[in-house]
Design a protein around this motif. Structure first.
Motif, PDB file in Angstrom:
ATOM      1  N   PHE A 153       0.859  -1.182   0.000  1.00 40.19           N
ATOM      2  CA  PHE A 153       0.000   0.000   0.000  1.00 40.19           C
ATOM      3  C   PHE A 153       0.898   1.236   0.000  1.00 40.19           C
ATOM      4  N   LYS A 154       0.881   1.983  -1.087  1.00 37.24           N
ATOM      5  CA  LYS A 154       1.680   3.199  -1.172  1.00 37.24           C
ATOM      6  C   LYS A 154       0.950   4.261  -1.972  1.00 37.24           C
ATOM      7  N   VAL A 155       1.300   5.513  -1.714  1.00 39.14           N
ATOM      8  CA  VAL A 155       0.791   6.637  -2.498  1.00 39.14           C
ATOM      9  C   VAL A 155       1.981   7.498  -2.898  1.00 39.14           C
ATOM     10  N   SER A 156       1.820   8.241  -3.975  1.00 46.44           N
ATOM     11  CA  SER A 156       2.882   9.125  -4.460  1.00 46.44           C
ATOM     12  C   SER A 156       2.394  10.565  -4.428  1.00 46.44           C
ATOM     13  N   VAL A 157       3.288  11.472  -4.060  1.00 50.57           N
ATOM     14  CA  VAL A 157       2.973  12.902  -4.023  1.00 50.57           C
ATOM     15  C   VAL A 157       4.018  13.624  -4.865  1.00 50.57           C
ATOM     16  N   GLN A 158       3.559  14.379  -5.856  1.00 52.99           N
ATOM     17  CA  GLN A 158       4.451  15.042  -6.797  1.00 52.99           C
ATOM     18  C   GLN A 158       4.077  16.510  -6.930  1.00 52.99           C
ATOM     19  N   GLY A 159       4.935  17.260  -7.606  1.00 50.97           N
ATOM     20  CA  GLY A 159       4.643  18.663  -7.877  1.00 50.97           C
ATOM     21  C   GLY A 159       5.223  19.585  -6.822  1.00 50.97           C
ATOM     22  N   GLU A 160       4.492  20.658  -6.531  1.00 52.08           N
ATOM     23  CA  GLU A 160       4.989  21.704  -5.637  1.00 52.08           C
ATOM     24  C   GLU A 160       4.788  21.352  -4.171  1.00 52.08           C
ATOM     25  N   VAL A 161       5.538  20.349  -3.716  1.00 53.73           N
ATOM     26  CA  VAL A 161       5.600  19.989  -2.303  1.00 53.73           C
ATOM     27  C   VAL A 161       7.071  19.978  -1.897  1.00 53.73           C
ATOM     28  N   ASN A 162       7.323  20.011  -0.602  1.00 48.34           N
ATOM     29  CA  ASN A 162       8.703  20.123  -0.126  1.00 48.34           C
ATOM     30  C   ASN A 162       9.491  18.822  -0.232  1.00 48.34           C
ATOM     31  N   ARG A 163       8.798  17.667  -0.108  1.00 45.48           N
ATOM     32  CA  ARG A 163       9.496  16.378  -0.185  1.00 45.48           C
ATOM     33  C   ARG A 163       8.704  15.419  -1.067  1.00 45.48           C
ATOM     34  N   PRO A 164       8.730  15.598  -2.379  1.00 47.03           N
ATOM     35  CA  PRO A 164       7.986  14.693  -3.260  1.00 47.03           C
ATOM     36  C   PRO A 164       8.545  13.285  -3.211  1.00 47.03           C
ATOM     37  N   GLY A 165       7.679  12.296  -3.463  1.00 47.75           N
ATOM     38  CA  GLY A 165       8.141  10.912  -3.467  1.00 47.75           C
ATOM     39  C   GLY A 165       6.996   9.950  -3.256  1.00 47.75           C
ATOM     40  N   SER A 166       7.332   8.659  -3.162  1.00 44.66           N
ATOM     41  CA  SER A 166       6.356   7.600  -2.878  1.00 44.66           C
ATOM     42  C   SER A 166       6.475   7.207  -1.413  1.00 44.66           C
ATOM     43  N   PHE A 167       5.335   6.951  -0.780  1.00 46.64           N
ATOM     44  CA  PHE A 167       5.302   6.684   0.646  1.00 46.64           C
ATOM     45  C   PHE A 167       4.543   5.390   0.918  1.00 46.64           C
ATOM     46  N   ASN A 168       5.183   4.494   1.645  1.00 49.59           N
ATOM     47  CA  ASN A 168       4.548   3.241   2.046  1.00 49.59           C
ATOM     48  C   ASN A 168       3.636   3.496   3.241  1.00 49.59           C
ATOM     49  N   ILE A 169       2.425   2.943   3.182  1.00 47.35           N
ATOM     50  CA  ILE A 169       1.424   3.160   4.224  1.00 47.35           C
ATOM     51  C   ILE A 169       1.302   1.874   5.035  1.00 47.35           C
ATOM     52  N   THR A 170       1.522   1.981   6.320  1.00 48.71           N
ATOM     53  CA  THR A 170       1.490   0.788   7.165  1.00 48.71           C
ATOM     54  C   THR A 170       0.058   0.340   7.462  1.00 48.71           C
ATOM     55  N   GLY A 171      -0.863   1.282   7.563  1.00 43.83           N
ATOM     56  CA  GLY A 171      -2.258   0.929   7.800  1.00 43.83           C
ATOM     57  C   GLY A 171      -3.019   0.826   6.495  1.00 43.83           C
ATOM     58  N   GLU A 172      -4.310   1.064   6.555  1.00 40.13           N
ATOM     59  CA  GLU A 172      -5.131   0.999   5.346  1.00 40.13           C
ATOM     60  C   GLU A 172      -5.979   2.245   5.174  1.00 40.13           C
ATOM     61  N   ARG A 173      -5.649   3.290   5.899  1.00 42.86           N
ATOM     62  CA  ARG A 173      -6.423   4.514   5.785  1.00 42.86           C
ATOM     63  C   ARG A 173      -5.478   5.705   5.844  1.00 42.86           C
ATOM     64  N   ILE A 174      -5.483   6.494   4.778  1.00 38.29           N
ATOM     65  CA  ILE A 174      -4.700   7.721   4.732  1.00 38.29           C
ATOM     66  C   ILE A 174      -5.494   8.762   3.970  1.00 38.29           C
ATOM     67  N   THR A 175      -5.526   9.970   4.483  1.00 39.06           N
ATOM     68  CA  THR A 175      -6.272  11.047   3.840  1.00 39.06           C
ATOM     69  C   THR A 175      -5.344  11.841   2.922  1.00 39.06           C
ATOM     70  N   LEU A 176      -5.959  12.630   2.065  1.00 41.07           N
ATOM     71  CA  LEU A 176      -5.192  13.494   1.170  1.00 41.07           C
ATOM     72  C   LEU A 176      -4.331  14.460   1.980  1.00 41.07           C
ATOM     73  N   LEU A 177      -4.863  14.995   3.062  1.00 41.83           N
ATOM     74  CA  LEU A 177      -4.101  15.929   3.894  1.00 41.83           C
ATOM     75  C   LEU A 177      -2.918  15.237   4.556  1.00 41.83           C
ATOM     76  N   LEU A 225      -7.434   8.261   0.417  1.00 39.92           N
ATOM     77  CA  LEU A 225      -6.701   7.765  -0.742  1.00 39.92           C
ATOM     78  C   LEU A 225      -6.742   6.252  -0.816  1.00 39.92           C
ATOM     79  N   GLN A 226      -6.681   5.753  -2.036  1.00 38.41           N
ATOM     80  CA  GLN A 226      -6.555   4.327  -2.296  1.00 38.41           C
ATOM     81  C   GLN A 226      -5.087   4.020  -2.606  1.00 38.41           C
ATOM     82  N   GLN A 227      -4.728   2.736  -2.554  1.00 34.93           N
ATOM     83  CA  GLN A 227      -3.360   2.358  -2.864  1.00 34.93           C
ATOM     84  C   GLN A 227      -3.023   2.740  -4.304  1.00 34.93           C
ATOM     85  N   ASN A 228      -1.787   3.204  -4.460  1.00 33.48           N
ATOM     86  CA  ASN A 228      -1.231   3.623  -5.759  1.00 33.48           C
ATOM     87  C   ASN A 228      -1.830   4.917  -6.295  1.00 33.48           C
ATOM     88  N   ASP A 229      -2.585   5.660  -5.494  1.00 34.11           N
ATOM     89  CA  ASP A 229      -3.039   6.983  -5.911  1.00 34.11           C
ATOM     90  C   ASP A 229      -1.842   7.907  -6.081  1.00 34.11           C
TER      91      ASP A 229
END
Length: 273
Positions: A153-177, A225-229
């Protein structure tokens, strides 16, 4: 000396230099608090319950850990994959991990004895119930206890953020914020009113845009978010202009700036005489 300075100021005003300078100062300060502050309409926000609607669905390329337990321990062994140890440079790396079932392009996994199972589009609990029912119906286990977890389970954050990258999620619930927080939040150049979530489901991609300055964000189907968003923060106009200066038109832009400075200097010298 004071009379000369007053006379210079009057002549500069007559020549329109000060108004131009004033406009340039205004243009340089184009970012306002309204462009930055989140949830500006929070005073009118009404609480609502939506947690129960949230579910993580199984997609293609998901890696699933499925554990089968029973009071008859030996009878449950054939339904479990072996543990794997990871080695780096000939040395044991970390602890042993459970091998997972990779969901193929047909949305299926190959489960021991039961064979091919269609899992795409199911939730964890639905897959758990499906395996439990099949084991009991076929007389393979009387009291199966099934555990299903996501291993990738991972999500990726790109663009105008301070630390862009892919992040592994240990649980099953993560919000956009929360995902934006993991990426160090938006930079000053990120558009708060145009944050995209790119999602793929059943071979189709969709893009939803979000305005972080509005509490309508909480009603979005992509708030959880869902996985791979993929989250993408668009740059604002100021960043785009800077990029154009730095990459594409640096020579011509700097020549233009020098030309303007020379013209301004010439005007100041002429009115001071």
């Amino acid at each position: 000396m004071r009379k000369k300075m007053i006379g210079l100021e009057i002549r500069m005003k007559k020549n329109g230099f000060l108004p131009v300078l004033f406009v340039l100062i205004l243009l340089s300060a184009c970012t306002t608090p309204k462009d930055i502050v989140y949830f500006q309409d929070a005073g009118n926000f009404k609480a609502y319950k939506d947690v129960d609607k949230y579910e993580v669905y199984i997609h293609q390329d998901d890696l699933l850990a499925i554990m089968v337990n029973s009071q008859a321990t030996e009878a449950a062994l054939p339904f479990n994959l072996p543990m794997a140890s990871y080695y780096v440079g000939g040395e044991l790396y970390g602890q042993q991990r459970v091998l997972g079932y990779l969901v193929d392009k047909e949305g299926t996994i190959d489960f021991p004895i039961l064979g091919k199972l269609k899992v795409e589009g199911l939730t964890r609990n639905q897959l758990r119930d499906l395996i439990k029912e099949k084991l009991k119906t076929n007389g393979l286990l009387k009291d199966p206890i099934i555990t299903v977890n996501f291993l990738n389970f991972k999500v990726s954050v790109q663009g105008e953020v301070n630390r862009p990258g892919s992040f592994n999620i240990t649980g099953e619930r993560i919000t956009l914020l929360e995902a934006l927080s993991m990426a160090g939040d938006l930079t000053i150049y990120g558009r708060r009113n145009r944050v995209a979530v790119i999602r793929e489901a059943k071979g189709e991609r969709m893009i939803l845009y979000h305005d972080l300055s509005s509490t309508e964000l909480f009603k979005s189907p992509c708030y959880y978010l869902q996985q791979n968003d993929i989250v993408y923060v668009e740059p604002n106009k100021r960043r785009i202009q800077q990029s154009n200066i730095n990459q594409n038109n640096s020579a011509s832009i700097w020549l233009s700036i020098v030309s303007v400075l020379l013209t301004a200097t010439s005007v100041i010298i002429s009115v001071s005489k």
